[in-house]
Motif scaffolding. Structure first.
Motif, PDB file in Angstrom:
ATOM      1  N   PRO A 265       0.903  -1.556   0.178  1.00 44.34           N
ATOM      2  CA  PRO A 265       0.329  -0.125  -0.065  1.00 44.34           C
ATOM      3  C   PRO A 265       0.864   1.312   0.144  1.00 44.34           C
ATOM      4  CG  PRO A 265       0.188  -1.329   2.453  1.00 44.34           C
ATOM      5  CD  PRO A 265       0.685  -2.243   1.634  1.00 44.34           C
ATOM      6  N   GLY A 266       0.554   2.328  -0.896  1.00 46.90           N
ATOM      7  CA  GLY A 266       1.021   3.488  -0.039  1.00 46.90           C
ATOM      8  C   GLY A 266       2.178   3.644  -1.474  1.00 46.90           C
ATOM      9  N   LYS A 267       2.807   4.811  -1.458  1.00 39.98           N
ATOM     10  CA  LYS A 267       3.473   5.423  -2.313  1.00 39.98           C
ATOM     11  C   LYS A 267       5.046   5.747  -1.562  1.00 39.98           C
ATOM     12  CE  LYS A 267       0.698   6.095  -6.308  1.00 39.98           C
ATOM     13  NZ  LYS A 267       0.194   6.759  -7.746  1.00 39.98           N
ATOM     14  N   VAL A 268       5.270   5.833  -0.304  1.00 36.30           N
ATOM     15  CA  VAL A 268       6.444   6.220   0.380  1.00 36.30           C
ATOM     16  C   VAL A 268       7.586   5.949   0.066  1.00 36.30           C
ATOM     17  CG1 VAL A 268       7.458   6.117   2.706  1.00 36.30           C
ATOM     18  CG2 VAL A 268       5.057   6.252   2.479  1.00 36.30           C
ATOM     19  N   LEU A 269       7.813   4.341  -0.991  1.00 34.52           N
ATOM     20  CA  LEU A 269       9.122   4.259  -0.765  1.00 34.52           C
ATOM     21  C   LEU A 269       9.731   4.742  -2.290  1.00 34.52           C
ATOM     22  CD1 LEU A 269       9.467   0.494   0.318  1.00 34.52           C
ATOM     23  CD2 LEU A 269      10.006   2.805   1.867  1.00 34.52           C
ATOM     24  N   THR A 270       8.117   4.461  -3.259  1.00 35.05           N
ATOM     25  CA  THR A 270       9.001   5.219  -4.705  1.00 35.05           C
ATOM     26  C   THR A 270       9.300   6.770  -4.698  1.00 35.05           C
ATOM     27  OG1 THR A 270       6.506   4.993  -5.057  1.00 35.05           O
ATOM     28  CG2 THR A 270       7.628   3.150  -5.866  1.00 35.05           C
ATOM     29  N   SER A 283       7.258   2.484 -10.035  1.00 37.10           N
ATOM     30  CA  SER A 283       5.377   1.674 -10.639  1.00 37.10           C
ATOM     31  C   SER A 283       5.094   1.359  -9.230  1.00 37.10           C
ATOM     32  CB  SER A 283       5.953   0.998 -11.499  1.00 37.10           C
ATOM     33  OG  SER A 283       6.308  -0.315 -11.242  1.00 37.10           O
ATOM     34  N   ASN A 284       3.521   1.207  -9.002  1.00 38.99           N
ATOM     35  CA  ASN A 284       3.374   1.074  -7.242  1.00 38.99           C
ATOM     36  C   ASN A 284       2.695  -0.212  -7.510  1.00 38.99           C
ATOM     37  OD1 ASN A 284       4.414   3.619  -7.118  1.00 38.99           O
ATOM     38  ND2 ASN A 284       3.904   2.940  -4.740  1.00 38.99           N
ATOM     39  N   ILE A 285       2.705  -1.691  -6.890  1.00 39.10           N
ATOM     40  CA  ILE A 285       1.213  -2.403  -6.638  1.00 39.10           C
ATOM     41  C   ILE A 285       0.620  -2.166  -5.557  1.00 39.10           C
ATOM     42  CG2 ILE A 285       0.876  -4.740  -7.632  1.00 39.10           C
ATOM     43  CD1 ILE A 285       2.518  -3.683  -9.745  1.00 39.10           C
ATOM     44  N   SER A 286      -0.463  -2.008  -5.098  1.00 38.87           N
ATOM     45  CA  SER A 286      -1.045  -1.703  -3.935  1.00 38.87           C
ATOM     46  C   SER A 286      -1.988  -1.993  -3.735  1.00 38.87           C
ATOM     47  CB  SER A 286      -1.131  -0.543  -3.962  1.00 38.87           C
ATOM     48  OG  SER A 286      -0.153   0.960  -4.090  1.00 38.87           O
ATOM     49  N   GLY A 287      -2.672  -2.831  -5.492  1.00 40.17           N
ATOM     50  CA  GLY A 287      -4.045  -3.792  -5.273  1.00 40.17           C
ATOM     51  C   GLY A 287      -3.933  -4.243  -6.600  1.00 40.17           C
ATOM     52  N   PHE A 288      -5.110  -4.361  -6.746  1.00 37.66           N
ATOM     53  CA  PHE A 288      -5.657  -6.180  -8.358  1.00 37.66           C
ATOM     54  C   PHE A 288      -5.692  -5.213  -8.618  1.00 37.66           C
ATOM     55  CE2 PHE A 288      -8.601  -8.289 -10.984  1.00 37.66           C
ATOM     56  CZ  PHE A 288      -7.890  -8.670 -10.694  1.00 37.66           C
TER      57      PHE A 288
END
Length: 293
Positions: A265-270, A283-288
């Motif tokens: 969840p979230g985009k803190v690290l990116t 890119s982010n994979i937070s959910g389905f």
């Protein structure tokens, strides 16, 4: 082939509703059931409760581990593979799982006990600082006993940890654009966690580790490693050691990583990576709905 790193966020990235969109998938159903047997409570239920309860260390860490592990499994199931992995604090456990250093249940059992020990910690405080003079901060930490740099996230964002008196002494003398006292039970990633860390070490040493399938960059030593004994030794140090995320970001760039995927969840690290390694695709994979085909 694009060289890719998967990174896994830790405590602070939790969000109400995380993981709920995965519950109908067979992989997720199995993991949620395994988790309930180990934890004695439902991750899905906790993820749908009020954020204040979800944000309690006792629940946050297992919930993040389970949701992020499911997302990693779904990525692998769809044929995607990282070249390196890393995780921020709790996220390092998911990185080790994704690299198949231990199985899901062994990892969750470790996270459960880690969360219990950290939740029951009662000594010390933590505070985040943004926009400050780094040389001044480092000098103050050197001068004042009882405070350490707990999270070195990037050049302009850190977390300090220690006794309430020592942390207050630093905060009263430093100029910063923003200071945020953290709502945590104790001084995580500091010597004040030594008693909890000693108890956890006994548990950790009993868990068999395998050689990692892909190199792992650890919080306390941000250099790629696959050796089981090295990865375990680094994890043993993690509860009292600093999270050297700024160095992990720099190291990923030095490893010629072209793409970084934040799994969780979230985009803190990116967000941190964007500043530390501006040329890397993120890119982010937070959910389905974020899962690639």
């Amino acid at each position: 082939m694009t060289k890719t790193a998967w990174i896994f966020p830790g405590q602070g990235s939790q969000a109400t509703g995380m993981g709920v969109d995965l519950q109908s998938l067979p992989i997720a159903q199995t993991k949620f059931e395994q988790a309930e047997r180990i934890l004695g409570w439902s991750v899905l239920d906790l993820c749908q409760t009020e954020l204040e309860k979800l944000s309690r260390t006792l629940y946050t860490q297992p919930c993040l581990y389970v949701v992020e592990a499911i997302l990693a499994d779904l990525m692998l199931e769809r044929g995607h593979q990282p070249d390196l992995v890393a995780g921020h604090s709790l996220g390092e456990y998911v990185a080790l799982y994704a690299a198949r250093v231990f199985d899901f249940e062994a990892g969750l059992s470790l996270v459960k006990r880690r969360a219990e020990l950290m939740d029951s910690a009662s000594q010390g405080v933590m505070a985040a600082l943004m926009g400050f003079d780094r040389a001044q901060l480092e000098a103050l930490i050197d001068q004042i006993d009882g405070v350490v740099l707990a999270n070195d996230n990037d050049l302009n964002q850190v977390v300090i940890s220690g006794t309430s008196e020592a942390v207050e002494a630093v905060l009263s003398r430093i100029k910063a654009k923003r200071i945020v006292p953290l709502k945590v039970s104790g001084a995580f990633h500091s010597p004040l966690m030594e008693e909890a860390a000693a108890e956890f070490q006994q548990i950790l040493e009993a868990v068999p580790f395998k050689f990692a399938k892909v190199p792992v960059l650890s919080n306390v030593e941000p250099k790629p490693a696959i050796e089981a004994n090295v990865l375990k030794a680094r994890l043993i140090q993690q509860m009292t050691g600093s999270v050297r995320w700024r160095e992990i970001s720099v190291q990923l760039a030095q490893e010629k990583v072209e793409r970084v995927v934040e799994v969780g969840p979230g985009k803190v690290l990116t967000g941190l990576m964007k500043r530390a390694a501006p040329g890397v695709a993120l890119s982010n994979i937070s959910g389905f709905n974020d899962l690639p085909a």
